[in-house]
Design a protein around this motif. Structure first.
Motif, PDB file in Angstrom:
ATOM      1  N   ARG A  56      47.723  38.320  35.207  1.00  0.00           N
ATOM      2  CA  ARG A  56      48.829  38.568  34.711  1.00  0.00           C
ATOM      3  C   ARG A  56      50.428  37.964  35.555  1.00  0.00           C
ATOM      4  NH1 ARG A  56      45.505  42.490  35.431  1.00  0.00           N
ATOM      5  NH2 ARG A  56      44.846  43.963  33.681  1.00  0.00           N
ATOM      6  N   VAL A  57      50.578  37.680  34.609  1.00  0.00           N
ATOM      7  CA  VAL A  57      51.865  36.457  35.026  1.00  0.00           C
ATOM      8  C   VAL A  57      53.463  37.866  34.130  1.00  0.00           C
ATOM      9  CG1 VAL A  57      53.576  34.548  34.329  1.00  0.00           C
ATOM     10  CG2 VAL A  57      51.094  34.723  34.585  1.00  0.00           C
ATOM     11  N   THR A  58      53.922  38.026  35.748  1.00  0.00           N
ATOM     12  CA  THR A  58      55.608  38.460  35.365  1.00  0.00           C
ATOM     13  C   THR A  58      56.819  37.395  35.195  1.00  0.00           C
ATOM     14  OG1 THR A  58      55.220  39.793  37.197  1.00  0.00           O
ATOM     15  CG2 THR A  58      53.738  40.202  35.129  1.00  0.00           C
ATOM     16  N   GLU A  63      49.763  37.710  38.937  1.00  0.00           N
ATOM     17  CA  GLU A  63      48.803  39.374  39.378  1.00  0.00           C
ATOM     18  C   GLU A  63      47.648  38.651  39.192  1.00  0.00           C
ATOM     19  OE1 GLU A  63      47.079  43.754  39.005  1.00  0.00           O
ATOM     20  OE2 GLU A  63      48.870  43.236  38.752  1.00  0.00           O
ATOM     21  N   ILE A  64      46.973  39.023  40.541  1.00  0.00           N
ATOM     22  CA  ILE A  64      44.882  38.472  40.158  1.00  0.00           C
ATOM     23  C   ILE A  64      44.117  39.409  40.299  1.00  0.00           C
ATOM     24  CG2 ILE A  64      43.328  36.537  41.132  1.00  0.00           C
ATOM     25  CD1 ILE A  64      46.202  35.345  42.014  1.00  0.00           C
ATOM     26  N   PHE A  70      32.643  42.270  40.304  1.00  0.00           N
ATOM     27  CA  PHE A  70      32.566  41.545  41.262  1.00  0.00           C
ATOM     28  C   PHE A  70      33.405  42.157  42.062  1.00  0.00           C
ATOM     29  CE2 PHE A  70      31.549  39.342  38.223  1.00  0.00           C
ATOM     30  CZ  PHE A  70      30.577  38.605  38.343  1.00  0.00           C
ATOM     31  N   ARG A  71      34.213  42.901  42.387  1.00  0.00           N
ATOM     32  CA  ARG A  71      35.840  43.437  43.124  1.00  0.00           C
ATOM     33  C   ARG A  71      35.337  44.199  44.577  1.00  0.00           C
ATOM     34  NH1 ARG A  71      40.128  46.477  39.251  1.00  0.00           N
ATOM     35  NH2 ARG A  71      39.793  44.351  38.606  1.00  0.00           N
ATOM     36  N   PHE A  72      33.850  44.315  44.678  1.00  0.00           N
ATOM     37  CA  PHE A  72      33.853  44.624  46.114  1.00  0.00           C
ATOM     38  C   PHE A  72      34.549  43.842  46.704  1.00  0.00           C
ATOM     39  CE2 PHE A  72      31.850  45.233  49.963  1.00  0.00           C
ATOM     40  CZ  PHE A  72      31.915  46.808  50.405  1.00  0.00           C
ATOM     41  N   GLN A  73      35.237  44.845  47.698  1.00  0.00           N
ATOM     42  CA  GLN A  73      36.461  44.217  49.091  1.00  0.00           C
ATOM     43  C   GLN A  73      37.653  42.352  47.959  1.00  0.00           C
ATOM     44  OE1 GLN A  73      36.479  44.395  52.519  1.00  0.00           O
ATOM     45  NE2 GLN A  73      35.017  45.992  51.967  1.00  0.00           N
ATOM     46  N   HIS A  74      37.543  43.163  47.147  1.00  0.00           N
ATOM     47  CA  HIS A  74      38.707  42.188  45.933  1.00  0.00           C
ATOM     48  C   HIS A  74      39.884  43.363  45.855  1.00  0.00           C
ATOM     49  CE1 HIS A  74      34.894  39.039  47.062  1.00  0.00           C
ATOM     50  NE2 HIS A  74      35.763  38.464  46.495  1.00  0.00           N
ATOM     51  N   PRO A  75      40.515  44.014  46.232  1.00  0.00           N
ATOM     52  CA  PRO A  75      41.323  44.498  45.231  1.00  0.00           C
ATOM     53  C   PRO A  75      42.621  43.314  44.643  1.00  0.00           C
ATOM     54  CG  PRO A  75      42.176  44.025  48.133  1.00  0.00           C
ATOM     55  CD  PRO A  75      40.400  43.688  48.079  1.00  0.00           C
ATOM     56  N   PRO A  76      42.877  43.995  43.789  1.00  0.00           N
ATOM     57  CA  PRO A  76      44.340  43.192  43.113  1.00  0.00           C
ATOM     58  C   PRO A  76      45.021  42.925  44.442  1.00  0.00           C
ATOM     59  CG  PRO A  76      44.032  44.814  41.819  1.00  0.00           C
ATOM     60  CD  PRO A  76      42.532  45.167  42.813  1.00  0.00           C
ATOM     61  N   VAL A  77      45.572  41.389  43.286  1.00  0.00           N
ATOM     62  CA  VAL A  77      46.887  40.898  44.532  1.00  0.00           C
ATOM     63  C   VAL A  77      47.937  41.069  43.415  1.00  0.00           C
ATOM     64  CG1 VAL A  77      45.756  40.464  46.579  1.00  0.00           C
ATOM     65  CG2 VAL A  77      45.644  38.681  44.293  1.00  0.00           C
ATOM     66  N   PHE A  78      49.239  41.040  44.420  1.00  0.00           N
ATOM     67  CA  PHE A  78      50.644  40.694  42.899  1.00  0.00           C
ATOM     68  C   PHE A  78      51.265  39.992  44.496  1.00  0.00           C
ATOM     69  CE2 PHE A  78      54.679  40.957  42.280  1.00  0.00           C
ATOM     70  CZ  PHE A  78      55.069  40.162  40.902  1.00  0.00           C
TER      71      PHE A  78
END
Length: 132
Positions: A56-58, A63-64, A70-78
């Motif tokens: 997501r581009v703001t 934000e990625i 596949f999200r385990f141990q991969h919280p979203p980042v901004f």
């Protein structure tokens, strides 16, 4: 086994470092790319996330997030634009890529549509470098 592999990849590529420094907080997206691809980490062994990211581009940054399965141990980042030392377009083989260099954490190299969207967001924000 799946969870262990996901945790190892998050650690090896540096996703956990990015998440620690840049927790997700994007208010809304100007552009969303689903099924995006990127690599996280430095050569020779970056971790590739092929067609399993949402980017997501703001106005404030990028934000990625990894798809839920596949999200385990991969919280979203901004990552705010102001935290980037560089946003560099280029080519790897036949692919159009854009590499971002956060001040803290590993480089992230986007490919294809996500690369174009990230570069457009960076340019709209107004490129600034650490030397400026």
């Amino acid at each position: 086994m799946w969870l262990l592999l996901s945790a190892v990849l998050a650690w090896a590529g540096g996703w956990r470092t990015l998440a620690r420094h840049y927790p997700a907080r994007a208010p809304g997206a100007d552009r969303t790319i689903r099924g995006a691809s990127a690599s996280v980490g430095s050569p020779p062994l970056p971790v590739n996330y092929n067609n399993c990211l949402t980017v997501r581009v703001t106005e404030a940054g990028v934000e990625i997030s990894v798809w839920p399965m596949f999200r385990f141990q991969h919280p979203p980042v901004f990552i705010p634009w102001s935290e980037l030392e560089a946003c560099e377009p280029g080519r790897r083989w036949l692919l159009y890529v854009v590499q971002i260099l956060p001040r803290q954490g590993p480089p992230v190299m986007f490919r294809g549509r996500a690369a174009r969207a990230v570069l457009a967001g960076w340019e709209a924000w107004g490129p600034r470098t650490a030397a400026a």
